[in-house]
Design an enzyme around this catalytic site. Structure first.
Site, PDB file in Angstrom:
ATOM      1  CB  CYS A   5      23.796  26.884  83.458  1.00 51.50           C
ATOM      2  SG  CYS A   5      23.483  28.716  83.987  1.00 51.50           S
ATOM      3  CG  HIS A  14      24.615  32.285  85.229  1.00 53.65           C
ATOM      4  ND1 HIS A  14      25.502  31.388  84.278  1.00 53.65           N
ATOM      5  CD2 HIS A  14      24.853  33.637  84.920  1.00 53.65           C
ATOM      6  CE1 HIS A  14      25.968  32.479  83.530  1.00 53.65           C
ATOM      7  NE2 HIS A  14      25.465  33.583  83.994  1.00 53.65           N
ATOM      8  CD  GLN A  43      13.336  36.893  88.568  1.00 48.07           C
ATOM      9  OE1 GLN A  43      12.240  37.012  87.939  1.00 48.07           O
ATOM     10  NE2 GLN A  43      13.649  35.938  89.526  1.00 48.07           N
ATOM     11  CB  CYS A  77      25.896  29.245  81.002  1.00 49.66           C
ATOM     12  SG  CYS A  77      26.921  29.251  82.483  1.00 49.66           S
ATOM     13  CG  HIS A 102      27.608  28.699  86.059  1.00 46.09           C
ATOM     14  ND1 HIS A 102      26.077  28.740  86.045  1.00 46.09           N
ATOM     15  CD2 HIS A 102      27.792  27.729  86.922  1.00 46.09           C
ATOM     16  CE1 HIS A 102      25.365  27.841  86.553  1.00 46.09           C
ATOM     17  NE2 HIS A 102      26.461  27.458  87.321  1.00 46.09           N
ATOM     18  CG  ASN A 131      14.837  36.332  94.405  1.00 45.10           C
ATOM     19  OD1 ASN A 131      14.613  37.064  95.485  1.00 45.10           O
ATOM     20  ND2 ASN A 131      13.778  35.857  93.852  1.00 45.10           N
ATOM     21  CB  SER A 153      14.980  28.323  90.198  1.00 48.88           C
ATOM     22  OG  SER A 153      14.755  29.464  89.450  1.00 48.88           O
ATOM     23  CG  HIS A 206      19.832  35.173  87.463  1.00 50.22           C
ATOM     24  ND1 HIS A 206      20.190  34.292  88.296  1.00 50.22           N
ATOM     25  CD2 HIS A 206      18.501  35.243  87.593  1.00 50.22           C
ATOM     26  CE1 HIS A 206      19.195  33.440  88.943  1.00 50.22           C
ATOM     27  NE2 HIS A 206      18.014  34.158  88.327  1.00 50.22           N
TER      28      HIS A 206
HETATM   29  O1  LIG Z   1      11.694  33.738  89.217  1.00 46.97           O
HETATM   30  P1  LIG Z   1      12.335  32.409  89.961  1.00 46.97           P
HETATM   31  O2  LIG Z   1      13.854  32.875  90.204  1.00 46.97           O
HETATM   32  O3  LIG Z   1      12.236  31.085  89.161  1.00 46.97           O
HETATM   33  O4  LIG Z   1      11.474  32.478  91.306  1.00 46.97           O
HETATM   34  C1  LIG Z   1      11.794  32.836  92.256  1.00 46.97           C
HETATM   35  O5  LIG Z   1      11.497  34.326  92.281  1.00 46.97           O
HETATM   36  C2  LIG Z   1      10.152  34.919  92.062  1.00 46.97           C
HETATM   37  C3  LIG Z   1      10.074  36.275  92.456  1.00 46.97           C
HETATM   38  O6  LIG Z   1      10.621  36.953  93.277  1.00 46.97           O
HETATM   39  C4  LIG Z   1       9.125  34.072  93.283  1.00 46.97           C
HETATM   40  O7  LIG Z   1       7.845  34.470  92.997  1.00 46.97           O
HETATM   41  C5  LIG Z   1       9.522  32.699  93.346  1.00 46.97           C
HETATM   42  O8  LIG Z   1       8.578  31.916  94.512  1.00 46.97           O
HETATM   43  C6  LIG Z   1      10.835  32.168  93.452  1.00 46.97           C
HETATM   44  O9  LIG Z   1      11.086  30.662  93.465  1.00 46.97           O
END
Ligand SMILES: O=P(O)(O)O[C@H]1O[C@H](CO)[C@@H](O)[C@H](O)[C@H]1O
Ligand SMILES: O=P(O)(O)O[C@H]1O[C@H](CO)[C@@H](O)[C@H](O)[C@H]1O
Lengths: 350, 350
Positions: B52, B166, B170, B55, B115, B155, B163, B168
C-alpha cells in the site's frame, strides 16, 4: 516563461449548452490505476435466450407475453418511473420544500429480435427501423396533451446500469421538461435571439472548419467529441440541417441518422476491442405544441471507459462535489476515435 | 378521485441549493434486478499492507517515502489534477469555445496509520484528528492568494472510484470556485438577502420540527436525508450554528463534527452490514478573502448502494440526459437509517 497551451496545461472549458464549466487535466493521463477493474463485456450471446424477457415469444413480469416479433418491438415499461394517472398536486411550504406531481409514459423499444446483436453490429437498414420507431413514438407521445417532453435513450452495457443485454432502448416521456433539455432550451434560445442562427449550427460550422474534434461524418450528420466533453470519449451527433425534432427529418436524413449512429458506435467498439458501454439519447424541442426555432436536434453519447475495456472513469468525489474533471483532452480523444477503422473489429477478425 | 400523496405518487422535488429538480418514483421500489451486481467490499484487511502506497514507511510512486506516521499524514498528490505553475491564459473565440487556465494544489490526507480502519470504525478522538487537519489545510491553502476555493472530500469504496482502501481523503484547491459550490453561493446569497437568515439555517429548523428526515443528531450538528436527495441514501450534515467555514467552529464543535461523521457512517455500514461506499465532502465559503454571511457549512454524502451490499443505483440514461431519478422517497430512506443501531455491526457481532 511558458505560455498557456490547451494540450498540456490544466484548464476549464465552458459547455455553452448547459453553461457548466468542466476541468481538464491533460498532464494526468499517466496516473497508475489500482482501483476497481470491470469485468469485460461478454461478447458471445445466443441469438435467442429463453430466460430473456425481451426475446420474442418470451414471458415478461406480470404475465405479458412478447409477440413473435421481427425487427423492433415496443411496449409500455412494466416498471414505469412515470404513470399516466398521477393525481395533480404538490407541496409548496415556502421555497425550501417544493414538490410537484409528475405524469408520463415510459416505453421500452427492442431494437431487434436477435438477442446477440448490438447497434454497431446491426445493418444500417435495421437501425433505420429503430429510427422509424422513434419517429412514430415521438409523434404519438408528443401529440398527447399530457406529454410535454419525449426523452429517447439507450443504456448499453451492465456498467451503465443496463439490466438486460438484449439490444433495446427506452423512452421516458413526461408532463414537464426534464432538467437537461430545460437548460439547453434556455441557452439555445438566448443564442438564437442574439444571432438569428442556432447555437449548434454555428458550433458545427466551426468544428467542420477546424476538423480537430471530428470523428465521423455523412451527408446529413456529424459525429464529434464536443469541445466541452466530460466523459473521456464523450460523443455528440449533430444534424447538419437545423431541425427541432426527428419528425422534421427527411427520409434520407433518417437513414443518415441510422448510419452515423452505427459509424460512431463501431468506432467505440473498435477502440478497446470490446462492446463499448454508454448511455446515449436524443435531445429535441419540447412537445407542448409551441414552435422552437432555436432547438437543434442532437444526440449525446456518455461512455464511461477510459483506458481499456476494464478501466472506467469514475465521476465521484471532486466531480460530484466540485466540477466534472477529465484527463485526456477532447482533441486527443477525437483523434484516437477518428483514426480507428469504420469496420467492426469482430468482422475484420473473421 | 385519489388525492396526490408524496409517499405514493411520482413527483418532482426542487433542490433549493442548486435550483435543480429531481424525479421521485416511490411506486418503483419493487422493480426486479437482473443487471450488474457489485462484489461486496472485502472487510478483512491487515493493519499494515507492504504493497500500500499510503501505509507508514512505504514508498510511493516517484520514490517518495512515507514517514513512520501515527494518526494523520498529509502530502501533495503525486498525480495532482491541478498544478501551481499553470501559465495564465485561455481561449475565447466567441462564446462557443471558451477555455481558461486553472491553477491549484491537490493533497492527500491519510486518516490513520491503520490500513484496516474506515471512518465508522475509528474513535471519535481520532476522527477529530482528521477534522483538525482539515482546519489546518483549509487555513494554509485558503490563505494562499492563488487559491479561492478549498474542496475537502473522501471517496470510500472501490465502486466509488477509490483506488486504495487505506483510510484517506483528498483536498483539491483551485483558483476558481468549482461548479457545485458556485451554484450554492448564488442560491444561498439570494435567500440571505431576502430573509436575513441562512437558507440552511431555516431549512434545518424546519427539519428539526418535522423530524421526518432526521438520521442522527448531537449538540452541534444534524445528519439527515435532504428533502431533495438524489442518491437512495444520500445524507447531509448541517451545523446548527451558521458558520461560513470550519475555521469558525469552536473546539467543541470540531469534536461534534467528528462525532456526527462517525454516527452517520456507522448507520450507513449497518444498513446492509457492509463497508458502505460513498463520496462525501464539505461545502464552505470561498477563500478569496471576502465575507460570505450567507454561506452555511455543510457536508454532503453521496452513497450509491440501493437495495443490498451488491445492488447500486445507476445514474445513467434518463438521469444523464433528463433528470436525476430515485425510487424510494427521502422519508423512507431516513426512517430506515434512523432506526438502525448506532453501534457498528462488527462490534455487536464480536
Ligand atoms: O484521486 P483518485 O482516488 O486516484 O481518483 C478518484 O477520485 C478523483 C477525484 O474525485 C476522480 O477524479 C477519479 O475519477 C477517481 O478515480
Ligand atoms: O430501466 P432499467 O434499464 O431497468 O434501469 C436503468 O435505466 C434507468 C433509466 O436511465 C435508471 O433509472 C436505472 O438506474 C438504470 O438501472
Amino acid at each position: 516563461m511558458t505560455t498557456f497551451n490547451i494540450e498540456d496545461h490544466p484548464h476549464r472549458r465552458l459547455n455553452p449548452l448547459t453553461n457548466d464549466w468542466i476541468l481538464v487535466s491533460p498532464h494526468r493521463a499517466k496516473r497508475p490505476w489500482q482501483g476497481q477493474v470491470e469485468k469485460p463485456a461478454v461478447a458471445e450471446r445466443p441469438a435467442y435466450d429463453p430466460t430473456c424477457y425481451l426475446c420474442a415469444g418470451n414471458e415478461r413480469v406480470g404475465g405479458h407475453k412478447n409477440p413473435d416479433y421481427k425487427g423492433t418491438f415496443v411496449f409500455t415499461n412494466d416498471f414505469s418511473a412515470l404513470l399516466t394517472d398521477t393525481p395533480d398536486g404538490g407541496r409548496d411550504e415556502g421555497s425550501l420544500f417544493q414538490a410537484k406531481s409528475e405524469s408520463g409514459i415510459c416505453k421500452v423499444i427492442c431494437f431487434s429480435e436477435n438477442h446477440a446483436l448490438t447497434v454497431p453490429e446491426m445493418e444500417v437498414e435495421d437501425i433505420r427501423g429503430v429510427v422509424d420507431v422513434w419517429c412514430r413514438e415521438f409523434e404519438e407521445l408528443g401529440s398527447n396533451n399530457m406529454i410535454n417532453y419525449v426523452q429517447i435513450f439507450e443504456n448499453k452495457g451492465s456498467i451503465m446500469g443496463c439490466s438486460n443485454p438484449h439490444p433495446h432502448g427506452q423512452i421516458w416521456s413526461s408532463s414537464s421538461v426534464p432538467a437537461e433539455p430545460a437548460k439547453e432550451s434556455v441557452t439555445q434560445k438566448a443564442y438564437f435571439e442574439k444571432n438569428g442562427r442556432t447555437l449548434l449550427g454555428d458550433y458545427l460550422a466551426a468544428e467542420l472548419e477546424s476538423k480537430e474534434r471530428l470523428v465521423a461524418e455523412n451527408e446529413h450528420f456529424v459525429a464529434l467529441v464536443p469541445y466541452w466533453a466530460v466523459w473521456p470519449f464523450e460523443g455528440m451527433i449533430i444534424s447538419k440541417r437545423a431541425v427541432q425534432n426527428i419528425l422534421q427529418l427527411t427520409d434520407d436524413e433518417r437513414t443518415g441518422l441510422a448510419d452515423i449512429y452505427k459509424q460512431l458506435t463501431v468506432k467505440y467498439d473498435n477502440l478497446f476491442e470490446t462492446s463499448f458501454a454508454y448511455s446515449a439519447g436524443l435531445h429535441q424541442a419540447p412537445t407542448d405544441g409551441q414552435d422552437y426555432p432555436e432547438w437543434h436536434l442532437h444526440m449525446h453519447f456518455y461512455p464511461p471507459l477510459l483506458r481499456s475495456a476494464s478501466v472506467k472513469k469514475f465521476m465521484v468525489g471532486y466531480e460530484m462535489l466540485g466540477t466534472p474533471q477529465r484527463d485526456i483532452t477532447a482533441e486527443q480523444a477525437a483523434r484516437r476515435l477518428r483514426e480507428l477503422s469504420d469496420i467492426h473489429y469482430t468482422t475484420i477478425k473473421q
